[in-house]
Design a protein around this motif. Structure first.
Motif, short mmCIF file in Angstrom:
data_model
loop_
_atom_site.label_atom_id
_atom_site.label_comp_id
_atom_site.label_asym_id
_atom_site.label_seq_id
_atom_site.Cartn_x
_atom_site.Cartn_y
_atom_site.Cartn_z
N ASN A 354 0.48 -1.31 0.05
CA ASN A 354 -0.22 0.21 0.01
C ASN A 354 0.71 1.14 -0.41
N VAL A 355 0.44 2.08 -0.05
CA VAL A 355 1.06 3.72 0.22
C VAL A 355 2.23 3.59 1.72
N TYR A 356 1.40 3.60 2.15
CA TYR A 356 2.76 3.74 3.13
C TYR A 356 4.03 2.28 3.30
N LYS A 376 10.59 3.78 -11.07
CA LYS A 376 9.95 2.21 -11.27
C LYS A 376 8.41 1.84 -10.04
N ILE A 377 9.20 2.89 -9.07
CA ILE A 377 8.07 2.38 -7.89
C ILE A 377 6.32 3.45 -7.92
N LEU A 378 6.92 4.65 -8.24
CA LEU A 378 6.48 5.52 -8.76
C LEU A 378 5.27 5.22 -9.99
N SER A 379 5.65 4.59 -11.31
CA SER A 379 4.78 3.72 -11.90
C SER A 379 3.54 3.16 -11.95
N GLU A 383 0.42 3.20 -11.59
CA GLU A 383 -0.92 2.10 -12.75
C GLU A 383 -1.74 0.53 -11.56
N SER A 384 -1.57 0.87 -10.65
CA SER A 384 -2.30 0.28 -9.67
C SER A 384 -3.45 0.86 -8.72
N SER A 385 -4.11 0.36 -7.92
CA SER A 385 -4.85 1.00 -7.29
C SER A 385 -4.48 1.29 -6.39
N CYS A 386 -3.36 1.85 -5.77
CA CYS A 386 -2.43 2.33 -4.71
C CYS A 386 -1.86 3.87 -5.01
N PRO A 387 -2.75 4.50 -5.27
CA PRO A 387 -1.88 6.24 -6.14
C PRO A 387 -1.12 6.21 -4.63
#
Length: 645
Positions: A354-356, A376-379, A383-387
């Motif tokens: 998750n975001v944390y 890469k992590i930002l992309s 792309e996922s459901s975890c903005p």
């Protein structure tokens, strides 16, 4: 002018207005402003701000309120600065304002909130404090919540002020409710907060003995539970473990955990286990979560990872909170490979990062300068459901700025807004500092104006960073405007010693060393603005803008009197005047300095003597040389000056 059919224009009126303002002739200012508006000449926002500030200083809040309304009619919509000037003026003093003035402040606050603007941290605290002092507790809570919706995060000090007023008004239930809310919002109470509550509970008769709040409450609660035949459960013990971890008493937290697992008699915690000892209470996932989090925060990550294995052996499945705590712990101690192993294990167990989780990894990757992996992590997050949230974006912007990639950081700032995640004051400050270090001060100023326009209030650090970069770039006019705005919006007038340190903290060290400010923090805690003036005056002298420096000096001497910092200002100015051959003005400052019982350092005397000799004033030079021998002077001459004589 009128008799010659020459009508005054906006420049004429502005000159008259500023002159009257400098002389504090507010009645004349009011007349000139009226004439100006009738002629269709409207003042600039900065003139309006200065007038409003002058009215507030004079205590004429009624005129200040009318001026705010007049700004709107002049198509000059009030922004962050004027609203903070007014509310800061009303609530920034020790005396309680009258009910009429407080009513005006509430009206201004309503207009400000409707306009999408915010109060700065100091003014939120002061406004809430005054609302509480007149019994408007619900309004005070409402202000805190409304500002939180705008991105304001109440700190320990803000909560403590309100809790104190509630306790003084015997509103103990509300005070304790706010205390619980404070902890629920992740704000850690300090010793002052606890002391207020302990003292108030004792006076109200709720606790007879309150020398140690935590132990006292634990003993009494457990005594009552056991005497009533109520056996503590895993939730009770988990709360105890969590409390001891937060108090950094990990030994006792681990002892309670061991005792829960039935590991025999342990003297220090046996008082908690006087119920049915034949059936020990097994730790659950929340118990392990509290212990893992506490150990990780203490950098005991190996012990925390062992607990993960113990959980699996006890058929207690770790949850997302446990995994995130362990990942963050490994990242904090620089063990990224171990953190990634935990991420892999977490994913195998069906838990998606998750975001944390991502924030912990991003923070570590930036520290290790592994930028490719960060992107890469930002992309992956997008792309996922975890903005990403504002904390994640801010970490990335700050990290990119620290490695000089300000353009990429700015693109990220624009993108986060497009994704519906508004930047906060920390985000903007990181971006401003990044552009400043890259030498793009124009962009710093643009971002500063942008954040204010979007309802994000600058804080101590924002002003400090921007003033420092403007000074370094020689933008002294901008620096002075920022200083004036800082004063007008009541940063940091009410914070005394703390404010002094915050204002000078982080300024260019060469400036600070030149002015001797680093040694004066403890001596001048009551004059937080003096160091900033000192930096400006010294910088202006170095670039030859002597008249502006002299004007600033006159202003600060009126404001603060003579101090060690102002002595350095005198010396800088006397040196500049002497080097330019303006001996009369140099001696005028020297005489003014002497009248106030202040003696310059020895190199200033050498400069004065050298200037007198160059202008063939030998008698005066000899007289000054003779007087030096009878003074108590700091004998630390500068070599280049001695060589020049």
């Amino acid at each position: 002018m009128w008799s010659n059919s020459c009508l005054p224009n906006v420049v004429t009126y502005t000159t008259l207005l500023l002159g009257s303002l400098r002389k504090k002739q507010l009645a004349r200012c009011k007349r000139i402003l009226g004439m100006m508006i009738n002629e269709g000449c409207y003042p600039t926002p900065s003139i309006f701000n200065s007038l409003l500030h002058a009215y507030c200083i004079a205590g004429d809040y009624a005129c200040g309120y009318k001026l705010l309304n007049k700004m709107e009619s002049c198509s000059c919509r009030p922004g962050y600065v004027p609203y903070n000037i007014f509310i800061g003026g009303v609530c920034g003093n020790n005396e309680l304002p009258s009910s009429d003035v407080m009513e005006l402040a509430e009206k201004v606050y309503g207009k400000m909130f409707d306009a999408g603007m915010v109060l700065n941290k100091m003014n939120v605290g002061n406004f809430v404090r005054y609302l509480c002092s007149v019994g408007k507790f619900e309004k005070a809570f409402s202000v805190i919540r409304e500002m939180m919706c705008k991105g304001f995060i109440p700190d320990t000090n803000t909560y403590s002020k309100v809790i104190e007023f509630l306790c003084q008004a015997s509103k103990m239930e509300k005070a304790f409710h706010l205390f619980q809310e404070m902890k629920g919002n992740g704000i850690i109470p300090d010793v002052y907060t606890y002391t207020i509550l302990i003292d108030s509970f004792c006076k109200a008769g709720f606790l007879q003995q309150a020398t140690n709040l935590f132990n006292e409450m634990a003993n009494q609660l457990f005594g009552r539970m056991l005497s009533a035949g109520c056996v503590p459960n895993s939730v009770t013990y988990t709360s105890l473990i969590d409390g001891h971890c937060k108090a950094e008493d990990f030994v006792k937290a681990c002892q309670i955990y061991a005792r829960m697992r039935g590991n025999g008699y342990i003297k220090d915690v046996d008082m908690y286990f006087k119920g049915d000892e034949t059936n020990p209470t097994e730790p659950n996932v929340f118990t392990y979560g509290a212990l893992v989090d506490g150990l990780c925060k203490a950098h005991k990550v190996v012990e925390a990872r062992d607990l993960l294995d113990t959980m699996s052996a006890a058929n207690c499945e770790p949850n997302h909170i446990v995994y995130d705590a362990l990942i963050d712990g490994f990242c904090k101690v620089g063990k990224l490979d171990e953190a990634q192993q935990v991420v892999t294990k977490m994913s195998e167990r069906g838990y998606s990062p998750n975001v944390y989780t991502y924030s912990s990894l991003i923070d570590r990757l930036f520290k290790d300068k592994r930028l490719a992996l960060v992107l890469k992590i930002l992309s992956k997050m997008l792309e996922s459901s975890c903005p990403p949230n504002v904390v994640t974006y801010t970490e990335m912007i700050d990290g990119l700025c620290k490695v000089g990639k300000t353009d990429e950081a700015y693109k990220l700032l624009v993108m986060m807004e497009e994704k519906g995640c508004p930047p906060n004051v920390v985000t903007y400050t990181a971006m401003i500092d990044g552009f400043g270090k890259a030498g793009n001060v124009d962009m710093c100023l643009q971002l500063f104006r942008q954040m204010s326009a979007k309802g994000c209030a600058p804080n101590f650090v924002t002003y400090r960073v921007l003033i420092n970069h403007c000074c370094a770039a020689g933008l002294f006019d901008e620096t002075r405007k920022l200083l004036e705005e800082m004063k007008q919006t009541y940063w940091p007038r009410q914070v005394e010693g703390y404010g002094y340190r915050k204002v000078i903290e982080g300024f260019n060290k060469e400036y600070l060393m030149t002015l001797g400010l680093l040694d004066e923090v403890s001596e001048n805690a009551s004059s937080p603005i003096v160091p900033t003036y000192g930096i400006l005056i010294d910088s202006l002298c170095k670039v030859g803008r002597l008249e502006v420096a002299l004007e600033l000096h006159k202003e600060i001497i009126t404001y603060s009197g003579v101090s060690a910092a102002s002595k350095n200002m005198y010396s800088s100015l006397i040196e500049s005047l002497a080097l330019l051959g303006k001996i009369e003005r140099a001696f005028g400052l020297y005489a003014d300095m002497a009248r106030q019982g202040c003696i310059p350092v020895i190199w200033v005397f050498f400069l004065l003597i050298n200037t007198l000799i160059r202008t063939n004033k030998w008698d005066e030079a000899l007289q000054l040389s003779y007087s030096i021998c009878h003074m108590d002077i700091c004998w630390h001459p500068r070599e280049e000056i001695i060589d020049g004589i």
